[in-house]
Scaffold this motif. Structure first.
Motif, PDB file in Angstrom:
ATOM      1  N   GLY A   1       0.775  -1.235   0.000  1.00  0.00           N
ATOM      2  CA  GLY A   1       0.000   0.000   0.000  1.00  0.00           C
ATOM      3  C   GLY A   1       0.801   1.276   0.000  1.00  0.00           C
ATOM      4  O   GLY A   1       0.252   2.350   0.137  1.00  0.00           O
ATOM      5  N   ALA A   2       2.125   1.180  -0.148  1.00  0.00           N
ATOM      6  CA  ALA A   2       2.937   2.400  -0.086  1.00  0.00           C
ATOM      7  C   ALA A   2       4.239   2.242  -0.860  1.00  0.00           C
ATOM      8  O   ALA A   2       4.740   1.141  -1.037  1.00  0.00           O
ATOM      9  N   VAL A   3       4.736   3.374  -1.297  1.00  0.00           N
ATOM     10  CA  VAL A   3       6.069   3.459  -1.886  1.00  0.00           C
ATOM     11  C   VAL A   3       6.838   4.476  -1.059  1.00  0.00           C
ATOM     12  O   VAL A   3       6.396   5.616  -0.904  1.00  0.00           O
ATOM     13  N   VAL A   4       7.960   4.069  -0.503  1.00  0.00           N
ATOM     14  CA  VAL A   4       8.763   4.958   0.335  1.00  0.00           C
ATOM     15  C   VAL A   4       9.979   5.404  -0.479  1.00  0.00           C
ATOM     16  O   VAL A   4      10.737   4.582  -0.977  1.00  0.00           O
ATOM     17  N   VAL A   5      10.123   6.709  -0.632  1.00  0.00           N
ATOM     18  CA  VAL A   5      11.276   7.264  -1.345  1.00  0.00           C
ATOM     19  C   VAL A   5      12.439   7.308  -0.361  1.00  0.00           C
ATOM     20  O   VAL A   5      12.403   8.028   0.629  1.00  0.00           O
ATOM     21  N   LEU A   6      13.475   6.531  -0.634  1.00  0.00           N
ATOM     22  CA  LEU A   6      14.619   6.423   0.260  1.00  0.00           C
ATOM     23  C   LEU A   6      15.704   7.449  -0.051  1.00  0.00           C
ATOM     24  O   LEU A   6      16.423   7.877   0.853  1.00  0.00           O
ATOM     25  N   ALA A   7      15.833   7.796  -1.308  1.00  0.00           N
ATOM     26  CA  ALA A   7      16.901   8.708  -1.734  1.00  0.00           C
ATOM     27  C   ALA A   7      16.333   9.730  -2.721  1.00  0.00           C
ATOM     28  O   ALA A   7      16.526   9.604  -3.934  1.00  0.00           O
ATOM     29  N   PRO A   8      15.623  10.748  -2.217  1.00  0.00           N
ATOM     30  CA  PRO A   8      14.965  11.698  -3.125  1.00  0.00           C
ATOM     31  C   PRO A   8      15.924  12.441  -4.045  1.00  0.00           C
ATOM     32  O   PRO A   8      15.608  12.675  -5.206  1.00  0.00           O
ATOM     33  N   GLU A   9      17.104  12.783  -3.541  1.00  0.00           N
ATOM     34  CA  GLU A   9      18.065  13.513  -4.371  1.00  0.00           C
ATOM     35  C   GLU A   9      18.561  12.641  -5.518  1.00  0.00           C
ATOM     36  O   GLU A   9      18.662  13.088  -6.661  1.00  0.00           O
ATOM     37  N   LEU A  10      18.866  11.378  -5.224  1.00  0.00           N
ATOM     38  CA  LEU A  10      19.325  10.459  -6.251  1.00  0.00           C
ATOM     39  C   LEU A  10      18.211  10.130  -7.247  1.00  0.00           C
ATOM     40  O   LEU A  10      18.462   9.976  -8.448  1.00  0.00           O
ATOM     41  N   LEU A  11      16.987  10.043  -6.756  1.00  0.00           N
ATOM     42  CA  LEU A  11      15.855   9.793  -7.637  1.00  0.00           C
ATOM     43  C   LEU A  11      15.673  10.967  -8.600  1.00  0.00           C
ATOM     44  O   LEU A  11      15.402  10.760  -9.783  1.00  0.00           O
ATOM     45  N   THR A  12      15.850  12.177  -8.122  1.00  0.00           N
ATOM     46  CA  THR A  12      15.767  13.365  -8.972  1.00  0.00           C
ATOM     47  C   THR A  12      16.848  13.344 -10.033  1.00  0.00           C
ATOM     48  O   THR A  12      16.574  13.611 -11.213  1.00  0.00           O
ATOM     49  N   LEU A  13      18.063  13.011  -9.635  1.00  0.00           N
ATOM     50  CA  LEU A  13      19.163  12.927 -10.609  1.00  0.00           C
ATOM     51  C   LEU A  13      18.890  11.868 -11.667  1.00  0.00           C
ATOM     52  O   LEU A  13      19.155  12.089 -12.857  1.00  0.00           O
ATOM     53  N   ARG A  14      18.353  10.721 -11.245  1.00  0.00           N
ATOM     54  CA  ARG A  14      18.055   9.660 -12.188  1.00  0.00           C
ATOM     55  C   ARG A  14      16.975  10.098 -13.159  1.00  0.00           C
ATOM     56  O   ARG A  14      17.051   9.818 -14.358  1.00  0.00           O
ATOM     57  N   ALA A  15      15.969  10.797 -12.671  1.00  0.00           N
ATOM     58  CA  ALA A  15      14.884  11.263 -13.541  1.00  0.00           C
ATOM     59  C   ALA A  15      15.394  12.255 -14.574  1.00  0.00           C
ATOM     60  O   ALA A  15      14.961  12.249 -15.723  1.00  0.00           O
ATOM     61  N   LYS A  16      16.326  13.096 -14.199  1.00  0.00           N
ATOM     62  CA  LYS A  16      16.881  14.097 -15.127  1.00  0.00           C
ATOM     63  C   LYS A  16      17.799  13.473 -16.161  1.00  0.00           C
ATOM     64  O   LYS A  16      17.978  14.029 -17.224  1.00  0.00           O
ATOM     65  N   SER A  17      18.362  12.297 -15.851  1.00  0.00           N
ATOM     66  CA  SER A  17      19.304  11.666 -16.770  1.00  0.00           C
ATOM     67  C   SER A  17      18.627  10.790 -17.811  1.00  0.00           C
ATOM     68  O   SER A  17      19.269  10.320 -18.729  1.00  0.00           O
ATOM     69  N   THR A  18      17.335  10.532 -17.654  1.00  0.00           N
ATOM     70  CA  THR A  18      16.642   9.669 -18.629  1.00  0.00           C
ATOM     71  C   THR A  18      15.751  10.441 -19.548  1.00  0.00           C
ATOM     72  O   THR A  18      15.477  11.555 -19.416  1.00  0.00           O
TER      73      THR A  18
END
Length: 72
Positions: free
Chosen positions: A55-72
């Motif tokens: 029932g949930a998704v926990v973001v563990l590394a928001p900064e790294l997730l942002t970087l990954r989103a910008k690189s794709t």
């Protein structure tokens, strides 16, 4: 009930849960299938960026997730 971004609530722990379940709610809100959301979340979990819980998704590394989103 259809889950939309406005029906999602996020707590201080960066934990977000939809009323219809995290994966189904995300799929509906984004116009994707639950299967594609499941695969994407699995990849992100394997990379240590999120944790998928019932029932949930926990973001563990928001900064790294942002970087990954910008690189794709």
């Amino acid at each position: 009930m259809t889950s939309t971004p406005s029906s999602w609530s996020c707590a201080r722990r960066r934990r977000c849960a939809g009323r219809a379940g995290a994966q189904q709610g995300l799929a509906e809100a984004l116009g994707l299938t639950r299967v594609s959301v499941n695969r994407a979340l699995g990849t992100l979990a394997d990379e240590g960026l999120v944790a998928v819980e019932p029932g949930a998704v926990v973001v563990l590394a928001p900064e790294l997730l942002t970087l990954r989103a910008k690189s794709t």
